[in-house]
Design a protein around this motif. Structure first.
Motif, mmCIF file in Angstrom:
data_model
loop_
_atom_site.group_PDB
_atom_site.id
_atom_site.type_symbol
_atom_site.label_atom_id
_atom_site.label_comp_id
_atom_site.label_asym_id
_atom_site.label_seq_id
_atom_site.Cartn_x
_atom_site.Cartn_y
_atom_site.Cartn_z
ATOM 1 N N MET A 64 3.175 -13.628 0.791
ATOM 2 C CA MET A 64 2.300 -14.431 -0.070
ATOM 3 C C MET A 64 1.787 -13.622 -1.257
ATOM 4 S SD MET A 64 0.889 -17.247 -0.807
ATOM 5 C CE MET A 64 1.166 -18.262 0.635
ATOM 6 N N LEU A 65 1.430 -12.350 -1.007
ATOM 7 C CA LEU A 65 0.918 -11.496 -2.078
ATOM 8 C C LEU A 65 1.535 -10.116 -1.935
ATOM 9 C CD1 LEU A 65 -1.258 -11.160 -4.403
ATOM 10 C CD2 LEU A 65 -2.741 -10.231 -2.618
ATOM 11 N N SER A 66 2.057 -9.575 -3.036
ATOM 12 C CA SER A 66 2.614 -8.228 -2.968
ATOM 13 C C SER A 66 2.245 -7.449 -4.213
ATOM 14 C CB SER A 66 4.142 -8.268 -2.794
ATOM 15 O OG SER A 66 4.761 -8.792 -3.947
ATOM 16 N N VAL A 67 2.090 -6.152 -4.027
ATOM 17 C CA VAL A 67 1.766 -5.221 -5.104
ATOM 18 C C VAL A 67 2.877 -4.184 -5.135
ATOM 19 C CG1 VAL A 67 0.165 -3.405 -5.809
ATOM 20 C CG2 VAL A 67 -0.716 -5.572 -4.948
ATOM 21 N N SER A 68 3.445 -3.935 -6.312
ATOM 22 C CA SER A 68 4.581 -3.023 -6.426
ATOM 23 C C SER A 68 4.317 -1.968 -7.486
ATOM 24 C CB SER A 68 5.854 -3.814 -6.773
ATOM 25 O OG SER A 68 6.961 -2.956 -6.947
ATOM 26 N N ASP A 69 4.293 -0.699 -7.065
ATOM 27 C CA ASP A 69 4.183 0.460 -7.960
ATOM 28 C C ASP A 69 3.035 0.296 -8.945
ATOM 29 O OD1 ASP A 69 4.947 2.986 -8.883
ATOM 30 O OD2 ASP A 69 6.247 2.158 -10.426
ATOM 31 N N GLN A 127 -2.386 4.979 -8.228
ATOM 32 C CA GLN A 127 -1.155 5.698 -8.530
ATOM 33 C C GLN A 127 -0.033 5.238 -7.597
ATOM 34 O OE1 GLN A 127 -1.749 10.091 -9.182
ATOM 35 N NE2 GLN A 127 -3.836 9.664 -8.472
ATOM 36 N N GLY A 128 0.743 4.267 -8.056
ATOM 37 C CA GLY A 128 1.923 3.843 -7.316
ATOM 38 C C GLY A 128 1.640 3.152 -6.002
ATOM 39 N N VAL A 129 0.696 2.219 -5.995
ATOM 40 C CA VAL A 129 0.345 1.502 -4.761
ATOM 41 C C VAL A 129 1.370 0.399 -4.495
ATOM 42 C CG1 VAL A 129 -1.412 0.093 -3.627
ATOM 43 C CG2 VAL A 129 -2.096 2.026 -5.080
ATOM 44 N N ASN A 130 1.832 0.326 -3.244
ATOM 45 C CA ASN A 130 2.822 -0.672 -2.825
ATOM 46 C C ASN A 130 2.429 -1.251 -1.469
ATOM 47 O OD1 ASN A 130 5.378 -0.331 -4.730
ATOM 48 N ND2 ASN A 130 4.638 1.727 -4.256
ATOM 49 N N PHE A 131 2.312 -2.575 -1.377
ATOM 50 C CA PHE A 131 2.108 -3.202 -0.065
ATOM 51 C C PHE A 131 2.305 -4.707 -0.191
ATOM 52 C CE2 PHE A 131 -2.090 -3.540 -1.932
ATOM 53 C CZ PHE A 131 -2.514 -4.806 -1.551
ATOM 54 N N GLU A 132 2.384 -5.366 0.955
ATOM 55 C CA GLU A 132 2.490 -6.816 1.009
ATOM 56 C C GLU A 132 1.429 -7.369 1.948
ATOM 57 O OE1 GLU A 132 6.403 -7.855 2.259
ATOM 58 O OE2 GLU A 132 7.335 -7.422 0.328
ATOM 59 N N PHE A 144 -8.144 8.666 -3.238
ATOM 60 C CA PHE A 144 -8.048 9.121 -4.620
ATOM 61 C C PHE A 144 -6.964 8.356 -5.393
ATOM 62 C CE2 PHE A 144 -9.849 12.927 -2.503
ATOM 63 C CZ PHE A 144 -11.048 12.996 -3.201
ATOM 64 N N GLY A 145 -6.905 7.034 -5.156
ATOM 65 C CA GLY A 145 -5.987 6.180 -5.895
ATOM 66 C C GLY A 145 -4.568 6.144 -5.367
ATOM 67 N N GLN A 146 -4.268 6.964 -4.376
ATOM 68 C CA GLN A 146 -2.919 7.000 -3.817
ATOM 69 C C GLN A 146 -2.889 6.344 -2.442
ATOM 70 O OE1 GLN A 146 -2.073 11.272 -3.974
ATOM 71 N NE2 GLN A 146 -0.795 10.946 -5.768
ATOM 72 N N GLN A 147 -1.785 5.690 -2.149
ATOM 73 C CA GLN A 147 -1.595 5.080 -0.839
ATOM 74 C C GLN A 147 -1.084 6.145 0.118
ATOM 75 O OE1 GLN A 147 0.414 1.276 -0.886
ATOM 76 N NE2 GLN A 147 1.332 1.648 1.113
ATOM 77 N N THR A 187 -11.775 -1.184 -4.868
ATOM 78 C CA THR A 187 -12.241 -2.266 -5.733
ATOM 79 C C THR A 187 -11.410 -2.345 -7.009
ATOM 80 O OG1 THR A 187 -14.500 -2.203 -4.843
ATOM 81 C CG2 THR A 187 -14.219 -3.150 -7.034
ATOM 82 N N SER A 188 -10.954 -1.210 -7.518
ATOM 83 C CA SER A 188 -10.054 -1.227 -8.681
ATOM 84 C C SER A 188 -8.774 -1.982 -8.345
ATOM 85 C CB SER A 188 -9.716 0.204 -9.120
ATOM 86 O OG SER A 188 -10.854 0.860 -9.631
ATOM 87 N N LEU A 189 -8.280 -1.802 -7.130
ATOM 88 C CA LEU A 189 -7.097 -2.542 -6.682
ATOM 89 C C LEU A 189 -7.375 -4.037 -6.675
ATOM 90 C CD1 LEU A 189 -4.253 -2.705 -5.387
ATOM 91 C CD2 LEU A 189 -5.375 -2.366 -3.168
ATOM 92 N N PHE A 190 -8.521 -4.448 -6.130
ATOM 93 C CA PHE A 190 -8.886 -5.861 -6.116
ATOM 94 C C PHE A 190 -8.991 -6.416 -7.529
ATOM 95 C CE2 PHE A 190 -10.816 -7.770 -2.059
ATOM 96 C CZ PHE A 190 -9.755 -7.299 -1.307
ATOM 97 N N ASN A 191 -9.586 -5.635 -8.428
ATOM 98 C CA ASN A 191 -9.750 -6.108 -9.803
ATOM 99 C C ASN A 191 -8.406 -6.251 -10.516
ATOM 100 O OD1 ASN A 191 -12.527 -6.345 -9.670
ATOM 101 N ND2 ASN A 191 -12.907 -4.273 -10.402
ATOM 102 N N ALA A 192 -7.449 -5.403 -10.165
ATOM 103 C CA ALA A 192 -6.108 -5.522 -10.739
ATOM 104 C C ALA A 192 -5.380 -6.740 -10.168
ATOM 105 C CB ALA A 192 -5.308 -4.249 -10.486
#
Length: 253
Positions: free
Chosen positions: A1-6, A18-23, A226-229, A41-46
């Motif tokens: 339903m929702l995915s984030v790539s690089d 920095q290069g977050v990936n997940f579904e 620190f921004g990395q997965q 929260t930066s991830l949520f805002n993106a």
């Protein structure tokens, strides 16, 4: 339903992601955890469109939504709550919740301004839907006419969830839904989140520091530092991951 790539996001020289990936799989609860400043929260805002990533894509139900505005994402079926409560304090509980449902209204500007015919019918239908499907569901009928300023912190969090549910979301983003709550309020909120997933089939992505709740209700967990997965997997896998343990507890000397 929702995915984030690089996904990459920076503010000047600060690299927030920095290069977050997940579904986030359809109908499941996915948790995002990490120490303070990890980029949650930066991830949520993106994802919700408040920030434009430097690189990478956000995909919603197979469509790339990286470049579209937050209101367009809301119309597609994406709703969110905020780490710091973002309710309209001069309005009642019911009026705050109704605002969430306005993304579904189709009445034109003229008829809405005059408030007749289809505009009035839509408004009444929205109110009935909210009363029957949201207010009763979250057990807040007794405070529906209260101004927001009269509510406890825990009840304000519940009203914010109600406003998001009024949008009939397909994907629900919850940013620290139990932050600042006592044990009883946390247990109630966890129960409501599970009920939203089970009864409405909503895909849920949540950021939370309460590890007991995250481990109990999430089927999949993503860990940022620190921004990395640094890890991704089931609660059992994540809890035993050495990188996660080090990020939370620190490495032995």
């Amino acid at each position: 339903m929702l995915s984030v790539s690089d996904l990459h996001l920076s503010f000047g020289g600060i690299k927030a992601l920095q290069g977050v990936n997940f579904e986030a799989k359809e109908g499941e609860i996915t948790g995002v955890i990490g120490p303070n400043g990890a980029g949650k929260t930066s991830l949520f805002n993106a994802i919700s469109g408040f920030y434009a990533p430097d690189k990478g894509t956000v995909t919603f139900d197979g469509d790339d939504i990286t470049g579209i505005s937050p209101d367009k994402r809301a119309s597609l079926g994406m709703a969110r709550t905020f780490q710091n409560i973002a309710l309209f304090r001069g309005m009642t509980v019911l009026d705050n919740i109704k605002l969430g449902g306005h993304t579904r209204l189709k009445t034109g500007l003229f008829s809405a301004f005059k408030y007749f015919g289809s505009a009035r019918a839509e408004e009444l239908e929205l109110r009935r839907d909210i009363e029957e499907r949201v207010i009763d569901f979250l057990e807040i009928d007794h405070i529906r006419k209260y101004p927001i300023t009269m509510l406890s912190y825990g009840l304000q969090k519940r009203v914010e969830l109600a406003r998001a549910l009024a949008m009939r979301p397909r994907v629900l983003l919850l940013d620290e839904p139990v932050a600042g709550m006592n044990r009883e309020e946390t247990a109630d909120m966890a129960r409501f989140i599970l009920d939203v997933q089970e009864q409405f089939g909503t895909t849920i992505l949540l950021v939370e520091h309460d590890m007991h709740m995250v481990m109990d209700i999430c089927s999949h967990i993503v860990v940022l530092n620190f921004g990395q997965q640094i890890a991704s997997g089931t609660p059992a896998e994540v809890s035993q991951n050495p990188a996660v343990i080090e990020a939370y507890l620190g490495a032995a000397a």
